[in-house]
Scaffold this motif. Structure first.
Motif, PDB file in Angstrom:
ATOM      1  N   PHE A  24      -6.330  17.709 -44.312  1.00 35.83           N
ATOM      2  CA  PHE A  24      -6.435  17.489 -45.752  1.00 35.83           C
ATOM      3  C   PHE A  24      -5.853  18.671 -46.532  1.00 35.83           C
ATOM      4  N   PHE A  25      -6.093  19.872 -46.058  1.00 31.60           N
ATOM      5  CA  PHE A  25      -5.620  21.068 -46.750  1.00 31.60           C
ATOM      6  C   PHE A  25      -4.163  21.372 -46.409  1.00 31.60           C
ATOM      7  N   ILE A  26      -3.778  21.160 -45.147  1.00 32.01           N
ATOM      8  CA  ILE A  26      -2.414  21.472 -44.714  1.00 32.01           C
ATOM      9  C   ILE A  26      -1.383  20.656 -45.484  1.00 32.01           C
ATOM     10  N   LEU A  27      -1.641  19.351 -45.658  1.00 30.84           N
ATOM     11  CA  LEU A  27      -0.664  18.474 -46.291  1.00 30.84           C
ATOM     12  C   LEU A  27      -0.534  18.715 -47.792  1.00 30.84           C
ATOM     13  N   ASP A  28      -1.409  19.551 -48.364  1.00 27.34           N
ATOM     14  CA  ASP A  28      -1.245  19.953 -49.760  1.00 27.34           C
ATOM     15  C   ASP A  28      -0.157  20.999 -49.916  1.00 27.34           C
ATOM     16  N   TYR A  29       0.201  21.662 -48.825  1.00 23.89           N
ATOM     17  CA  TYR A  29       1.144  22.770 -48.908  1.00 23.89           C
ATOM     18  C   TYR A  29       2.357  22.597 -47.988  1.00 23.89           C
ATOM     19  N   VAL A  30       2.219  21.779 -46.957  1.00 26.67           N
ATOM     20  CA  VAL A  30       3.303  21.610 -45.984  1.00 26.67           C
ATOM     21  C   VAL A  30       3.687  20.136 -45.928  1.00 26.67           C
ATOM     22  N   SER A  31       4.980  19.847 -45.939  1.00 28.48           N
ATOM     23  CA  SER A  31       5.428  18.454 -45.877  1.00 28.48           C
ATOM     24  C   SER A  31       5.121  17.851 -44.509  1.00 28.48           C
ATOM     25  N   ILE A  32       5.050  16.530 -44.473  1.00 30.07           N
ATOM     26  CA  ILE A  32       4.766  15.836 -43.214  1.00 30.07           C
ATOM     27  C   ILE A  32       5.863  16.099 -42.193  1.00 30.07           C
ATOM     28  N   ARG A  33       7.134  16.060 -42.637  1.00 28.90           N
ATOM     29  CA  ARG A  33       8.238  16.324 -41.717  1.00 28.90           C
ATOM     30  C   ARG A  33       8.102  17.717 -41.091  1.00 28.90           C
ATOM     31  N   THR A  34       7.857  18.725 -41.933  1.00 29.46           N
ATOM     32  CA  THR A  34       7.728  20.098 -41.429  1.00 29.46           C
ATOM     33  C   THR A  34       6.558  20.210 -40.464  1.00 29.46           C
ATOM     34  N   MET A  35       5.432  19.583 -40.814  1.00 30.35           N
ATOM     35  CA  MET A  35       4.253  19.668 -39.967  1.00 30.35           C
ATOM     36  C   MET A  35       4.497  19.001 -38.620  1.00 30.35           C
ATOM     37  N   LEU A  36       5.214  17.898 -38.611  1.00 26.99           N
ATOM     38  CA  LEU A  36       5.512  17.215 -37.347  1.00 26.99           C
ATOM     39  C   LEU A  36       6.483  18.030 -36.496  1.00 26.99           C
ATOM     40  N   LEU A  37       7.424  18.718 -37.136  1.00 24.00           N
ATOM     41  CA  LEU A  37       8.332  19.586 -36.393  1.00 24.00           C
ATOM     42  C   LEU A  37       7.567  20.748 -35.758  1.00 24.00           C
ATOM     43  N   ILE A  38       6.612  21.322 -36.520  1.00 24.62           N
ATOM     44  CA  ILE A  38       5.768  22.391 -35.965  1.00 24.62           C
ATOM     45  C   ILE A  38       4.945  21.859 -34.805  1.00 24.62           C
ATOM     46  N   TYR A  39       4.371  20.658 -34.997  1.00 26.55           N
ATOM     47  CA  TYR A  39       3.524  20.040 -33.968  1.00 26.55           C
ATOM     48  C   TYR A  39       4.290  19.845 -32.662  1.00 26.55           C
ATOM     49  N   THR A  40       5.454  19.197 -32.742  1.00 23.16           N
ATOM     50  CA  THR A  40       6.211  18.921 -31.521  1.00 23.16           C
ATOM     51  C   THR A  40       6.687  20.208 -30.862  1.00 23.16           C
ATOM     52  N   GLY A  41       7.153  21.176 -31.670  1.00 22.25           N
ATOM     53  CA  GLY A  41       7.641  22.432 -31.108  1.00 22.25           C
ATOM     54  C   GLY A  41       6.558  23.220 -30.398  1.00 22.25           C
ATOM     55  N   VAL A  42       5.393  23.343 -31.043  1.00 20.68           N
ATOM     56  CA  VAL A  42       4.304  24.134 -30.459  1.00 20.68           C
ATOM     57  C   VAL A  42       3.719  23.439 -29.231  1.00 20.68           C
ATOM     58  N   ILE A  43       3.578  22.119 -29.284  1.00 22.04           N
ATOM     59  CA  ILE A  43       3.040  21.387 -28.135  1.00 22.04           C
ATOM     60  C   ILE A  43       3.972  21.502 -26.930  1.00 22.04           C
ATOM     61  N   LEU A  44       5.284  21.398 -27.171  1.00 19.05           N
ATOM     62  CA  LEU A  44       6.242  21.564 -26.078  1.00 19.05           C
ATOM     63  C   LEU A  44       6.127  22.956 -25.470  1.00 19.05           C
ATOM     64  N   LEU A  45       5.937  23.961 -26.319  1.00 19.38           N
ATOM     65  CA  LEU A  45       5.768  25.329 -25.832  1.00 19.38           C
ATOM     66  C   LEU A  45       4.464  25.469 -25.047  1.00 19.38           C
ATOM     67  N   ALA A  46       3.384  24.878 -25.569  1.00 16.50           N
ATOM     68  CA  ALA A  46       2.087  24.948 -24.883  1.00 16.50           C
ATOM     69  C   ALA A  46       2.141  24.226 -23.542  1.00 16.50           C
ATOM     70  N   ALA A  47       2.853  23.093 -23.489  1.00 19.71           N
ATOM     71  CA  ALA A  47       2.989  22.360 -22.225  1.00 19.71           C
ATOM     72  C   ALA A  47       3.731  23.190 -21.188  1.00 19.71           C
ATOM     73  N   THR A  48       4.725  23.934 -21.645  1.00 16.50           N
ATOM     74  CA  THR A  48       5.462  24.817 -20.735  1.00 16.50           C
ATOM     75  C   THR A  48       4.548  25.901 -20.173  1.00 16.50           C
ATOM     76  N   PHE A  49       3.732  26.495 -21.051  1.00 16.56           N
ATOM     77  CA  PHE A  49       2.768  27.505 -20.604  1.00 16.56           C
ATOM     78  C   PHE A  49       1.763  26.908 -19.622  1.00 16.56           C
ATOM     79  N   ALA A  50       1.345  25.651 -19.861  1.00 15.83           N
ATOM     80  CA  ALA A  50       0.365  25.015 -18.981  1.00 15.83           C
ATOM     81  C   ALA A  50       0.895  24.870 -17.558  1.00 15.83           C
ATOM     82  N   VAL A  51       2.198  24.632 -17.434  1.00 23.65           N
ATOM     83  CA  VAL A  51       2.797  24.460 -16.106  1.00 23.65           C
ATOM     84  C   VAL A  51       2.797  25.767 -15.322  1.00 23.65           C
ATOM     85  N   PHE A  52       3.130  26.855 -15.999  1.00 24.41           N
ATOM     86  CA  PHE A  52       3.319  28.125 -15.296  1.00 24.41           C
ATOM     87  C   PHE A  52       2.127  29.073 -15.416  1.00 24.41           C
ATOM     88  N   ASN A  53       1.105  28.688 -16.181  1.00 22.93           N
ATOM     89  CA  ASN A  53      -0.041  29.571 -16.372  1.00 22.93           C
ATOM     90  C   ASN A  53      -0.877  29.702 -15.095  1.00 22.93           C
TER      91      ASN A  53
END
Length: 221
Positions: free
Chosen positions: A3-32
């Motif tokens: 509710f608070f995030i979408l007041d300041y960040v666009s949906i497109r930007t938030m989805l780009l952050i989401y996909t990028g960070v999740i892909l990075l976290a998935a990479t860490f999960a494999v090698f952690n």
């Protein structure tokens, strides 16, 4: 948080952050190999996944209205259950072959690449604001229907995840099931839920919403 995030960040930007960070976290999960880092990785994945679900609901509410919106919302649950069928079986197969559990997140990451592609090519026209003075004035309130819907969703999520947490351990400890078999059990639970979601999507497009909810509650009782 959404509710608070979408007041300041666009949906497109938030989805780009989401996909990028999740892909990075998935990479860490494999090698952690550190337990101390594991809760951080899973916490990031869980937090951003929760935000993404809310963003998906926001997109649906802005694009579709009335009956079409109801069907789209239910279709989102269908997609959730499809994931529930595919990924437990996939994760169990990966573990059964002796691969690291983190590789199951690679499968999810591949699906995220499709999301990333759709985010890049989509216009997100519904985010554009109307001309000055033409903003739609919408009155919002926390009424009993909203509270009741929230309680229903809470109970659905709790009932699903009690099974997800309890069933594999029970099957392997007391029924001598293999890892692959316990994964198949979870997939079967979500497969039945998928059938229910599809039937619900069809019914809600044809019948009165109040009648549908009342029938569902009475059936559970």
């Amino acid at each position: 948080m959404t509710f608070f995030i979408l007041d300041y960040v666009s949906i497109r930007t938030m989805l780009l952050i989401y996909t990028g960070v999740i892909l990075l976290a998935a990479t860490f999960a494999v090698f952690n190999t550190s337990y101390a880092l594991l809760p951080v990785i899973l916490g990031v994945i869980g937090l951003l996944s929760g935000i993404a679900i809310c963003i998906a609901g926001t997109i649906i509410s802005r694009i579709w209205k009335h009956k079409h919106q109801q069907v789209a919302m239910l279709s989102q649950d269908v997609a959730f259950n499809i994931g529930g069928v595919i990924f437990p079986f996939t994760a169990a197969y990966i573990l059964a072959t002796g691969m690291a559990w983190g590789f199951s997140y690679v499968v999810a990451a591949l699906a995220l690449l499709v999301v990333l592609y759709l985010v890049v090519i989509s216009s997100f026209e519904f985010e554009s604001k109307p001309p000055h003075g033409e903003e739609e004035k919408v009155k919002t309130e926390l009424n009993s229907s909203v509270v009741l819907a929230g309680i229903f969703l809470f109970l659905v999520v709790v009932s699903k995840y009690i099974i997800v947490v309890w069933l594999p351990n029970y099957a392997e400890t007391y029924l001598d099931a293999t890892t692959l078999q316990s994964g198949e059990l979870i997939a079967q639970v979500f497969a039945v839920a998928l059938v229910g979601s599809i039937i619900g999507t069809i019914l809600i497009a044809k019948v009165n919403l109040t009648l549908f909810v009342a029938t569902a509650v009475l059936t559970q009782v």
